[in-house]
Design a protein around this motif. Structure first.
Motif: not given
Ligand code: DAH
Length: 339
Positions: A127, A129, A178, A181-183, A186, A217
């Motif tokens: 995605s 960002a 990123v 904010q995210t697990r 990614i 990952d």
């Protein structure tokens, strides 16, 4: 009286035959058959006639009124017909005339190539960002394992607002934002403007664009990095294009690599553009430094990741054989129309 009536008939019919406009017709109607018109005027004197004459004259008068009214209608219809024919002729559109030239905007070459790159990565599940252009020193350097007096800061001559705030000199800080904010898993692509103190010339600009990539990952290796880079290089520069990674150094990756592709001008044989090397460097990459993962709260014993950063301008210039970066910023429409 009979003669007078006939004279009115003659005059009226003659005048009507000569009328050229609707207004003239209306004037004639008023003049002959209106309330104070000539015909009405004559009839008002009917009272003076004998009882024998009266019906005869009355009938004649009616007949004349009828004749004038009919002629008025006929003439009106004819005039309208003529006006319509005239208008049709006047308003005809000549469809064989050349059309008006309209200048239509086009996509800027930077965006053409960026869109292709985005499409390729989106098709692999990435995605897009974004991060701020006005950035904290923390994200631009500190969290990327580049402390205050680290020599890597010298290679990126940075615009500072204050000791804490700057114009980002790379898109790598988006990685940190990123990961905070995210697990994992990614998979992001972060294209954007970056800023460095630099004189403008054919190959330099203080504002340019980078495309940052980040994958985190379980079980991510250098092979995944190489695969992603190969795919994008072949897509942009053709299926013969090869990708090379060689050891390099970046504080936020370990190991780090320099990414090159076979020269898009000579195909790898060696030419002036690639300084006879056959390869052109398009960016940096590596495995995300475990220290950086840890700082963002991602356990490096479970997860690993790769990252890369490429210069967009270099790719665009190579792709289209443009030899001066300034052409990309001057918005000369003669130049932009070529794409
Ligand atoms: N940010 C680096 C630069 O501007 C390029 C770069 C190198 C980005 C390695 C990365 C990377 O993500 O892993 O020079």
């Amino acid at each position: 009286m009979k003669e007078q009536l006939e004279a009115v008939r003659q005059a009226a019919l003659a005048a009507l035959a000569n009328a050229e406009t609707g207004e003239q017709l209306e004037e004639l109607r008023i003049r002959f058959t209106g309330k104070k018109g000539e015909l009405t005027g004559l009839l008002s004197r009917m009272g003076k006639l004998s009882p024998q004459e009266r019906p005869i004259i009355g009938q004649l008068a009616n007949e004349i009124r009828g004749a004038i009214e009919t002629e008025l209608k006929t003439r009106k219809a004819a005039l309208e017909q003529r006006e319509l024919a005239h208008r049709l002729r006047r308003e005809t559109v000549d469809v064989t005339l050349p059309g008006k030239h309209r200048q239509i905007g086009r996509q800027h070459p930077l965006n053409i190539v960026l869109d292709e790159i985005k499409d390729a990565f989106i098709s692999m599940g990435f995605s897009i960002a974004q991060g701020p252009e006005v950035e904290y020193d923390y994200y631009n350097f500190e969290a990327l394992n580049i402390p205050k007096d680290h020599p890597a800061r010298d290679t990126q001559d940075t615009f500072y607002f204050s000791p804490e705030m700057l114009l980002r000199s790379q898109t790598s800080p988006v990685q940190i934002r990123v990961m905070e904010q995210t697990r994992p898993p990614i998979r992001i692509l972060a294209p954007g403007r970056v800023f460095r103190i630099d004189e403008v010339d054919a190959t330099h600009s203080p504002i340019f664009h980078q495309i940052e990539g980040l994958v985190v990952d379980r079980g991510i290796t250098m092979a995944h990095l190489k695969g992603a880079l190969e795919l994008i290089s072949k897509k942009l520069f053709g299926p013969e294009t090869q990708t090379r990674i060689r050891p390099d150094y970046f504080p936020f990756t370990e190991p780090s690599a320099e990414i090159s592709i076979t020269c898009y001008k000579c195909g790898g044989k060696g030419c002036r553009l690639c300084k006879n090397e056959g390869w052109i460097e398009i960016g940096g990459a590596g495995m995300v430094n475990p220290k950086v993962l840890e700082l963002c709260g991602i356990d490096p014993d479970i997860y690993s990741g790769f990252a890369f950063g490429m210069g967009l301008e270099r790719l665009v210039l190579g792709r289209y054989g443009i030899d001066d970066i300034r052409l990309l910023y001057e918005n000369n429409t003669k130049f932009l129309e070529m794409f």
